[in-house]
Design an enzyme around this catalytic site. Structure first.
Site, mmCIF file in Angstrom:
data_model
loop_
_atom_site.group_PDB
_atom_site.id
_atom_site.type_symbol
_atom_site.label_atom_id
_atom_site.label_comp_id
_atom_site.label_asym_id
_atom_site.label_seq_id
_atom_site.Cartn_x
_atom_site.Cartn_y
_atom_site.Cartn_z
ATOM 1 C CD GLU A 331 -1.679 -2.347 1.796
ATOM 2 O OE1 GLU A 331 -0.466 -2.667 1.821
ATOM 3 O OE2 GLU A 331 -2.586 -3.079 2.211
ATOM 4 C CE LYS A 443 -2.959 -7.869 21.766
ATOM 5 N NZ LYS A 443 -3.416 -8.475 20.529
ATOM 6 C CD1 TRP A 448 0.282 -6.195 24.715
ATOM 7 C CD2 TRP A 448 0.790 -5.025 22.866
ATOM 8 N NE1 TRP A 448 -0.876 -5.623 24.251
ATOM 9 C CE2 TRP A 448 -0.595 -4.897 23.122
ATOM 10 C CE3 TRP A 448 1.326 -4.392 21.756
ATOM 11 C CZ2 TRP A 448 -1.439 -4.155 22.305
ATOM 12 C CZ3 TRP A 448 0.493 -3.646 20.942
ATOM 13 C CH2 TRP A 448 -0.885 -3.530 21.206
HETATM 14 P P1 AMP Z 1 3.567 -6.492 1.919
HETATM 15 O O1 AMP Z 1 2.504 -5.535 1.619
HETATM 16 O O2 AMP Z 1 3.246 -7.886 1.502
HETATM 17 O O3 AMP Z 1 4.876 -6.039 1.403
HETATM 18 O O4 AMP Z 1 3.695 -6.582 3.501
HETATM 19 C C1 AMP Z 1 3.904 -5.446 4.276
HETATM 20 C C2 AMP Z 1 4.159 -5.848 5.696
HETATM 21 O O5 AMP Z 1 5.396 -6.560 5.797
HETATM 22 C C3 AMP Z 1 4.348 -4.678 6.646
HETATM 23 O O6 AMP Z 1 3.119 -4.122 7.044
HETATM 24 C C4 AMP Z 1 5.109 -5.341 7.781
HETATM 25 O O7 AMP Z 1 4.252 -6.061 8.639
HETATM 26 C C5 AMP Z 1 5.989 -6.331 7.068
HETATM 27 N N1 AMP Z 1 7.339 -5.758 6.896
HETATM 28 C C6 AMP Z 1 7.863 -5.168 5.815
HETATM 29 N N2 AMP Z 1 9.140 -4.816 6.030
HETATM 30 C C7 AMP Z 1 9.431 -5.174 7.304
HETATM 31 C C8 AMP Z 1 10.593 -5.071 8.141
HETATM 32 N N3 AMP Z 1 11.732 -4.553 7.705
HETATM 33 N N4 AMP Z 1 10.503 -5.529 9.405
HETATM 34 C C9 AMP Z 1 9.357 -6.079 9.866
HETATM 35 N N5 AMP Z 1 8.246 -6.227 9.130
HETATM 36 C C10 AMP Z 1 8.280 -5.778 7.861
#
Ligand code: AMP
Length: 547
Positions: A331, A443, A448
């Site tokens: 997004e 939780k 958390w």
């Molecule tokens: P996507 O839209 O499939 O790329 O997923 C996005 C989600 O991936 C984000 O909202 C995060 O939850 C996770 N995400 C992306 N980059 C990271 C990161 N460097 N560390 C932790 N979670 C990440």
């Protein structure tokens, strides 16, 4: 009073025009599905992108209609990035790792008119073509003589034959920069996937921002290997930023295993690579036992899931490669934050620097962020208080793409801010750290526990290849963490040894109640651990103190 500067709409075609004119000899190298290595220049890429645009005219695909790709990272996919969007159609990049039923669903939702696929995905096309009434033309991304005769797909064309049929010049059309350019469906762990619909303006602004020194720091001197797929958020925008900078591009095609990636890095003297942690884990697992070293690689962007500290240390200390930890979302086009140090960090001890590097980083100009509590009150930037992370900016979605007859809620914003679904802290210097996806936070007793913290400690153990932490229902504590672990090949590790490894690294109440050894942890279509599937696998599991 208006300024007196020239007004020129931001367009994706202008990126490839620029690369053609100013970096015409710049190279694009692709490992192909056919097995060989293909080389050509930005000049040839630009010419073929225009031919593709003409071929879409011939196929009578109207302005704004969707053209889909089911393809690996490669030069033909790159031509689609520019030929489809540049001519005013919308490129819909489809993740081939989705279930075929889901692929048919997104094709119908997007009302794709043309679908182009790599030959490795012919079985998908065969399985779904009859369920995709919107598609007028299926195209195999191959030479005319490689097109199989008996696919059962009516009118299947070869991409090369379509391009070869076009001759003469082509001028990119001019249109409003807010015109839709491409779309990408989210992984959709629950319910049907939702699509982010990018515009020319959002894409070009993102391409500028991504190239900045404190962001991805891309230049004409780089040789870039985007391992992150072009079907997942436009390969983090790298194809666009590479055209904007004139950097050499190296596409891995279907070769995503450690050996193939390592060989390509060395062969093409890659200086810069980008991908998710699971890919880099495979690369390191290939390099370590074979005593291999990099001769050219300087920096790598790691994002998509939290980058474990052990990985940053391995790249940095052992191989001399700087890790840039990045965070973003489909997004968000996708970049939101990137972790590069500020001056004040340079004099810190290595241990303190590492604490900063582990964070997902600070905002890129163009994106703003805040953390809020359950009542949408903004929380302090103290590096400790965690809350729901919200973002806004010109390359963040305003609404999801609404398909024909779609009644789903498509307006996600809260007072103009997009709720990311991530839980995070922000420190006084503006460095954000993801604690968890809000649905994955554990939780326990009113506190958390970050599943990411628990996983990072486990993967720092030399015998652990991969770890996933989930919460299990508990009558007293609400939830208690357990960690599912995949051991490295040939390594021994007991439950007690791993639990003892947590001593001094996590508070006692955060230490998992149990370790479950598995052969594999389920991964989703974008290489992320699928905790919902893991919960299914462990549905009969009972915590030790409840047995
Ligand atoms: P996507 O839209 O499939 O790329 O997923 C996005 C989600 O991936 C984000 O909202 C995060 O939850 C996770 N995400 C992306 N980059 C990271 C990161 N460097 N560390 C932790 N979670 C990440």
């Amino acid at each position: 009073m208006l300024g007196l500067m020239q007004s020129q709409q931001l367009s994706i075609s202008s990126l490839i025009d620029f690369a053609e004119r100013h970096h015409g000899e710049g190279q694009i190298v692709s490992r192909r599905v056919e097995g060989d290595i293909h080389r050509y220049t930005y000049k040839e890429c630009a010419a073929r992108s225009r031919q593709l645009a003409k071929a879409l005219d011939t196929l009578k695909v109207a302005f704004g209609e969707r053209v889909a790709s089911i393809a690996w990272n490669g030069y033909r996919h790159m031509e689609m990035y520019f030929g489809v969007s540049g001519s005013g159609r919308v490129l819909h990049t489809i993740n081939p790792r989705m279930h075929p039923e889901q692929i048919a669903w997104v094709i119908g939702h997007a009302q794709d008119q043309v679908v182009c696929f790599d030959m490795s995905f012919l079985p998908i096309a065969k399985a779904i073509h009859a369920k995709c009434p919107s598609v007028r033309q299926w195209v195999a991304l191959c030479d005319a003589d490689k097109l199989p005769a008996d696919t059962g797909i009516p009118g299947l064309a070869s991409y090369e034959a379509l391009l070869a049929a076009e001759s003469g010049g082509y001028a990119w059309p001019e249109f409003d920069e807010n015109t839709a350019s491409s779309m990408c469906y989210t992984s959709g762990t629950t319910g049907n996937p939702k699509a982010a619909l990018y515009s020319h303006r959002s894409t070009v602004l993102h391409a500028y921002a991504a190239a900045l020194p404190d962001v991805m720091s891309l230049s004409a001197r780089d040789s870039i290997l985007p391992v992150v797929p072009m079907f997942h958020v436009n390969a983090w925008g790298i194809p666009y930023s590479a055209a904007l900078t004139g950097a050499k591009l190296v596409f891995p095609g279907p070769g995503m295993d450690g050996k193939s990636i390592y060989d390509l890095i060395e062969l093409e003297q890659v200086t810069y690579a980008a991908g998710v942690p699971t890919i880099w884990q495979m690369l390191l697992s290939h390099m370590e036992p074979n005593g291999l070293r990099f001769s050219s690689l300087k920096r790598t962007v790691i994002g998509g899931s939290a980058c474990p500290p052990a990985m940053i240390t391995a790249f940095n200390d052992k191989y001399g490669v700087e890790v840039l930890h990045a965070w973003g979302m489909t997004e968000m086009s996708p970049l939101g934050t990137l972790c590069t140090l500020k001056n004040k960090h340079l004099t810190m001890s290595e241990a303190d620097k590492m604490k900063v590097r582990l964070k997902q980083g600070r905002c890129i100009y163009g994106v703003d962020m805040k953390i809020v509590d359950g009542n949408n009150n903004e929380l302090p930037w103290d590096g400790k208080t965690y809350g729901d992370l919200l973002v806004k900016g010109p390359w963040v979605v305003r609404e999801y793409f609404k398909g024909v007859g779609d009644t789903e809620a498509v307006k996600p914003l809260i007072d103009g801010w997009f709720p990311t679904g991530d839980v995070a802290t922000i420190d006084a210097d503006g460095y954000m750290q993801i604690t968890d996806r809000s649905k994955d936070v554990i939780k326990s007793g009113g506190e958390w526990i970050s599943s990411i913290d628990i996983e990072n400690i486990a993967v720092a153990h030399p015998a652990v290849a991969m770890a996933a932490c989930i919460g299990m229902r508990h009558p007293k504590w609400d939830e208690r963490p357990i960690v599912a672990v995949v051991k490295k090949p040939g390594q021994e590790l007991t439950r007690e040894e791993l639990l003892a490894f947590y001593a001094g690294k996590a508070a006692k109440w955060q230490v998992p109640d149990d370790v479950v050894f598995l052969d594999a942890i389920p991964l989703g279509a974008t290489g992320k651990m699928q905790k919902t599937k893991l919960r299914d696998i462990l549905k009969d599991y009972v915590l030790p103190d409840l047995r």
